[in-house]
Design an enzyme around this catalytic site. Structure first.
Site, PDB file in Angstrom:
ATOM      1  N   ARG A 150       0.867  -1.184   0.000  1.00  0.00           N
ATOM      2  CA  ARG A 150       0.000   0.000   0.000  1.00  0.00           C
ATOM      3  C   ARG A 150       0.896   1.224   0.000  1.00  0.00           C
ATOM      4  O   ARG A 150       1.866   1.280   0.761  1.00  0.00           O
ATOM      5  CB  ARG A 150      -0.860   0.047   1.273  1.00  0.00           C
ATOM      6  N   LYS A 209      -3.394 -11.361  -7.186  1.00  0.00           N
ATOM      7  CA  LYS A 209      -3.289  -9.906  -7.060  1.00  0.00           C
ATOM      8  C   LYS A 209      -4.588  -9.213  -7.493  1.00  0.00           C
ATOM      9  O   LYS A 209      -5.125  -8.358  -6.781  1.00  0.00           O
ATOM     10  CB  LYS A 209      -2.106  -9.405  -7.888  1.00  0.00           C
ATOM     11  N   GLY A 262      -9.510   5.668  -4.982  1.00  0.00           N
ATOM     12  CA  GLY A 262      -8.857   6.246  -6.152  1.00  0.00           C
ATOM     13  C   GLY A 262      -7.457   5.667  -6.200  1.00  0.00           C
ATOM     14  O   GLY A 262      -7.216   4.583  -5.688  1.00  0.00           O
ATOM     15  N   CYS A 265      -4.043   2.127  -8.494  1.00  0.00           N
ATOM     16  CA  CYS A 265      -4.240   0.670  -8.521  1.00  0.00           C
ATOM     17  C   CYS A 265      -5.698   0.242  -8.600  1.00  0.00           C
ATOM     18  O   CYS A 265      -6.130  -0.276  -9.614  1.00  0.00           O
ATOM     19  CB  CYS A 265      -3.566   0.042  -7.304  1.00  0.00           C
TER      20      CYS A 265
HETATM   21  C1  UDX Z   1      -4.032  -0.847  -3.019  1.00  0.00           C
HETATM   22  C2  UDX Z   1      -4.040  -2.177  -2.245  1.00  0.00           C
HETATM   23  O1  UDX Z   1      -4.413  -1.947  -0.886  1.00  0.00           O
HETATM   24  C3  UDX Z   1      -2.675  -2.820  -2.302  1.00  0.00           C
HETATM   25  O2  UDX Z   1      -2.683  -4.084  -1.631  1.00  0.00           O
HETATM   26  C4  UDX Z   1      -2.283  -3.002  -3.749  1.00  0.00           C
HETATM   27  O3  UDX Z   1      -0.992  -3.536  -3.837  1.00  0.00           O
HETATM   28  C5  UDX Z   1      -2.353  -1.678  -4.508  1.00  0.00           C
HETATM   29  O4  UDX Z   1      -3.636  -1.079  -4.345  1.00  0.00           O
HETATM   30  P1  UDX Z   1      -3.185   1.641  -2.500  1.00  0.00           P
HETATM   31  O5  UDX Z   1      -3.633   2.017  -3.876  1.00  0.00           O
HETATM   32  O6  UDX Z   1      -1.867   2.131  -2.000  1.00  0.00           O
HETATM   33  O7  UDX Z   1      -3.134   0.033  -2.366  1.00  0.00           O
HETATM   34  O8  UDX Z   1      -4.314   2.184  -1.529  1.00  0.00           O
HETATM   35  P2  UDX Z   1      -5.316   1.626  -0.411  1.00  0.00           P
HETATM   36  O9  UDX Z   1      -4.789   1.891   0.937  1.00  0.00           O
HETATM   37  O10 UDX Z   1      -5.766   0.252  -0.715  1.00  0.00           O
HETATM   38  O11 UDX Z   1      -6.527   2.661  -0.651  1.00  0.00           O
HETATM   39  C6  UDX Z   1      -7.177   2.749  -1.921  1.00  0.00           C
HETATM   40  C7  UDX Z   1      -8.250   3.778  -1.910  1.00  0.00           C
HETATM   41  O12 UDX Z   1      -9.364   3.324  -1.150  1.00  0.00           O
HETATM   42  C8  UDX Z   1      -7.873   5.144  -1.319  1.00  0.00           C
HETATM   43  O13 UDX Z   1      -8.377   6.156  -2.177  1.00  0.00           O
HETATM   44  C9  UDX Z   1      -8.558   5.154   0.021  1.00  0.00           C
HETATM   45  O14 UDX Z   1      -8.888   6.463   0.410  1.00  0.00           O
HETATM   46  C10 UDX Z   1      -9.800   4.343  -0.276  1.00  0.00           C
HETATM   47  N1  UDX Z   1     -10.378   3.692   0.922  1.00  0.00           N
HETATM   48  C11 UDX Z   1      -9.646   2.791   1.638  1.00  0.00           C
HETATM   49  C12 UDX Z   1     -11.683   3.963   1.299  1.00  0.00           C
HETATM   50  O15 UDX Z   1     -12.377   4.774   0.657  1.00  0.00           O
HETATM   51  N2  UDX Z   1     -12.211   3.350   2.401  1.00  0.00           N
HETATM   52  C13 UDX Z   1     -11.506   2.447   3.125  1.00  0.00           C
HETATM   53  O16 UDX Z   1     -12.069   1.935   4.107  1.00  0.00           O
HETATM   54  C14 UDX Z   1     -10.193   2.169   2.742  1.00  0.00           C
END
Ligand code: UDX
Length: 440
Positions: A150, A209, A262, A265
């Site tokens: 993440r 993945k 957003g 990923c």
């Molecule tokens: C994600 C996956 O978690 C990770 O395992 C993968 O390798 C790549 O994609 P990342 O894109 O860094 O990682 O972000 P993540 O922490 O998963 O959050 C993604 C989005 O979801 C963010 O915009 C976050 O604000 C949103 N989110 C997360 C929510 O809206 N609610 C939540 O409860 C958690």
């Protein structure tokens, strides 16, 4: 190969584990930064780790792939860490950078060397690349080793991942040699004895993945769908999430309702997954992801509508302060940022929009030059008719509502991440509104 969020962190962690590492990227600016032990993006813990790894003499960076030439005395492991963005105008992933990276490696591969894919790819890519490698360099091998890091926690997720997945060649002898090399690479985390190492064929490893990301996106859109129902029924989605999260089959994580997901990923990965399933004739299996995507995108529009409602139906002549530009806290990544999407929509509808963020302003300015940016919260909120919290940085959660009340023109706050304490803000005279929560 590839020194972005994934590759730069991976390179630094591998050097920290004691390996000799060369990071290669075509981006000269990135390599110039990394060579000076400067992180080319905001990632907590990375600057210190880079410095330590560079000081050890085991880590170097270059734009010249010829630096990978070696005499074959010991096998070399090449990690593919380049991006797979969404293709313009399509759902499918663009794998040209992965293909180009492998092709660039071929002249330097020796029998016994191992190429390890870490990029998120459409299932079937590994088999295709393995054929390309064994044809060009008989005896060189490929493994698929997906990355689950993440942003904002990338160092820790790389040093101590939840699990390590190896997608191995079908040939048992090659599979055994590949696994032995990977076990050596990951000897440090494996030695903890607590990290499961799972082996599979290529296709399963690739799908692990995409399935994981699809599940996470679905969980977020599920709670955001509940937020829509809560709004209609006058219920509170935060209380609902807390209550269902106590069921350990559901769990409390990734149930944060608000502006939705957003970043570089989740949005593009679920789309690429749908596109690939379609190619395989399994599109029906993933049609639900269309709904997951639609719920997610609807949150952004709902936020704009809520802001307009609070401003009595028009943005014209109003000043809107936006707290947060990054797609999530502890990151300067603005790719598909819900916060900037909302800010831009409001600006297009006639408001003066001022955006602030502790880390992402430089990136935001480059991508959305029409928005107005300020470093300081107090300056961004000066004279605002409404304040929107769109990225839940901890410094924003710690804002004293009484203090901010003296700066704004009207005490309206919209909490796009359900991160503020409604009672504290209301007690300081603010009209507090949030997605999926009752008005008063
Ligand atoms: C994600 C996956 O978690 C990770 O395992 C993968 O390798 C790549 O994609 P990342 O894109 O860094 O990682 O972000 P993540 O922490 O998963 O959050 C993604 C989005 O979801 C963010 O915009 C976050 O604000 C949103 N989110 C997360 C929510 O809206 N609610 C939540 O409860 C958690």
């Amino acid at each position: 190969m590839g020194c972005g969020y994934l590759g730069a962190v991976h390179a630094a962690c591998m050097a920290d584990f004691g390996h000799e590492v060369i990071g290669v990227d075509v981006d000269e600016r990135k390599i110039a930064d990394l060579t000076r032990a400067k992180a080319p993006f905001f990632e907590p813990g990375l600057p210190e780790l880079l410095q330590r790894a560079m000081d050890s003499g085991r880590l170097s960076f270059t734009t010249d792939v010829a630096a990978l030439a070696h005499d074959g005395a010991a096998p070399t492991v090449h990690f593919i860490c380049v991006g797979t963005p969404q293709r313009a105008g399509e759902f499918a992933a663009d794998t040209t950078y992965v293909d180009a990276a492998v092709r660039a490696l071929l002249p330097y591969l020796r029998p016994g060397d191992l190429v390890v894919g870490k990029s998120t790819v459409p299932v079937g890519t590994a088999a295709r690349l393995a054929a390309m490698i064994s044809e060009a360099v008989p005896g060189a091998m490929l493994a698929w080793n997906p990355e689950f890091l993440r942003e904002g926690h990338a160092v820790q997720d790389t040093q101590r991942p939840d699990r390590i997945v190896y997608g191995l060649p079908a040939d048992p002898d090659e599979a055994a040699r590949t696994k032995a090399l990977l076990d050596e690479v990951y000897a440090n985390p494996i030695a903890t004895g607590t990290i499961p190492v799972l082996t599979s064929d290529y296709a399963t490893a690739e799908l692990v993945k995409t399935a994981a990301n699809a599940f996470l996106a679905t969980k977020i859109s599920f709670i955001n769908a509940m937020a829509e129902v809560c709004e209609a029924a006058g219920a509170d989605v935060s209380a609902l999430a807390a209550a269902i999260g106590h069921d350990e089959r559901i769990g409390p994580k990734f149930l944060g309702a608000g502006l939705g997901f957003g970043g570089g990923c989740l949005p593009k990965d679920i789309r690429a997954f749908m596109a690939r399933a379609g190619e395989l004739g399994a599109d029906q299996a993933l049609t639900f992801l269309r709904e997951v995507d639609a719920i997610n995108m609807r949150r952004r529009t709902r936020m704009v509508d809520l802001a307009r409602e609070v401003l009595h139906g028009t943005f014209l002549g109003r000043k809107v302060a936006v707290l947060g530009a990054a797609f999530k806290p502890e990151s300067d990544d603005i790719r598909d940022s819900p916060a900037l999407n909302v800010a831009a929509q409001i600006r297009l509808q006639g408001a003066e929009v001022v955006v602030t963020d502790p880390a992402a302003l430089e990136n935001a300015r480059r991508a959305w030059p029409d928005l107005h940016y300020e470093d300081k919260v107090e300056v961004a909120c000066d004279g605002a008719d409404v304040v929107l919290l769109l990225t839940e940085w901890k410094q924003y959660k710690a804002i004293d509502p009484a203090q901010l009340a003296g700066i704004v023109r009207a005490r309206n706050v919209l909490d796009g991440r359900n991160a503020l304490d409604p009672q504290a803000w209301r007690a300081a005279g603010w009209t507090y509104r949030a997605l999926g929560r009752p008005r008063v």
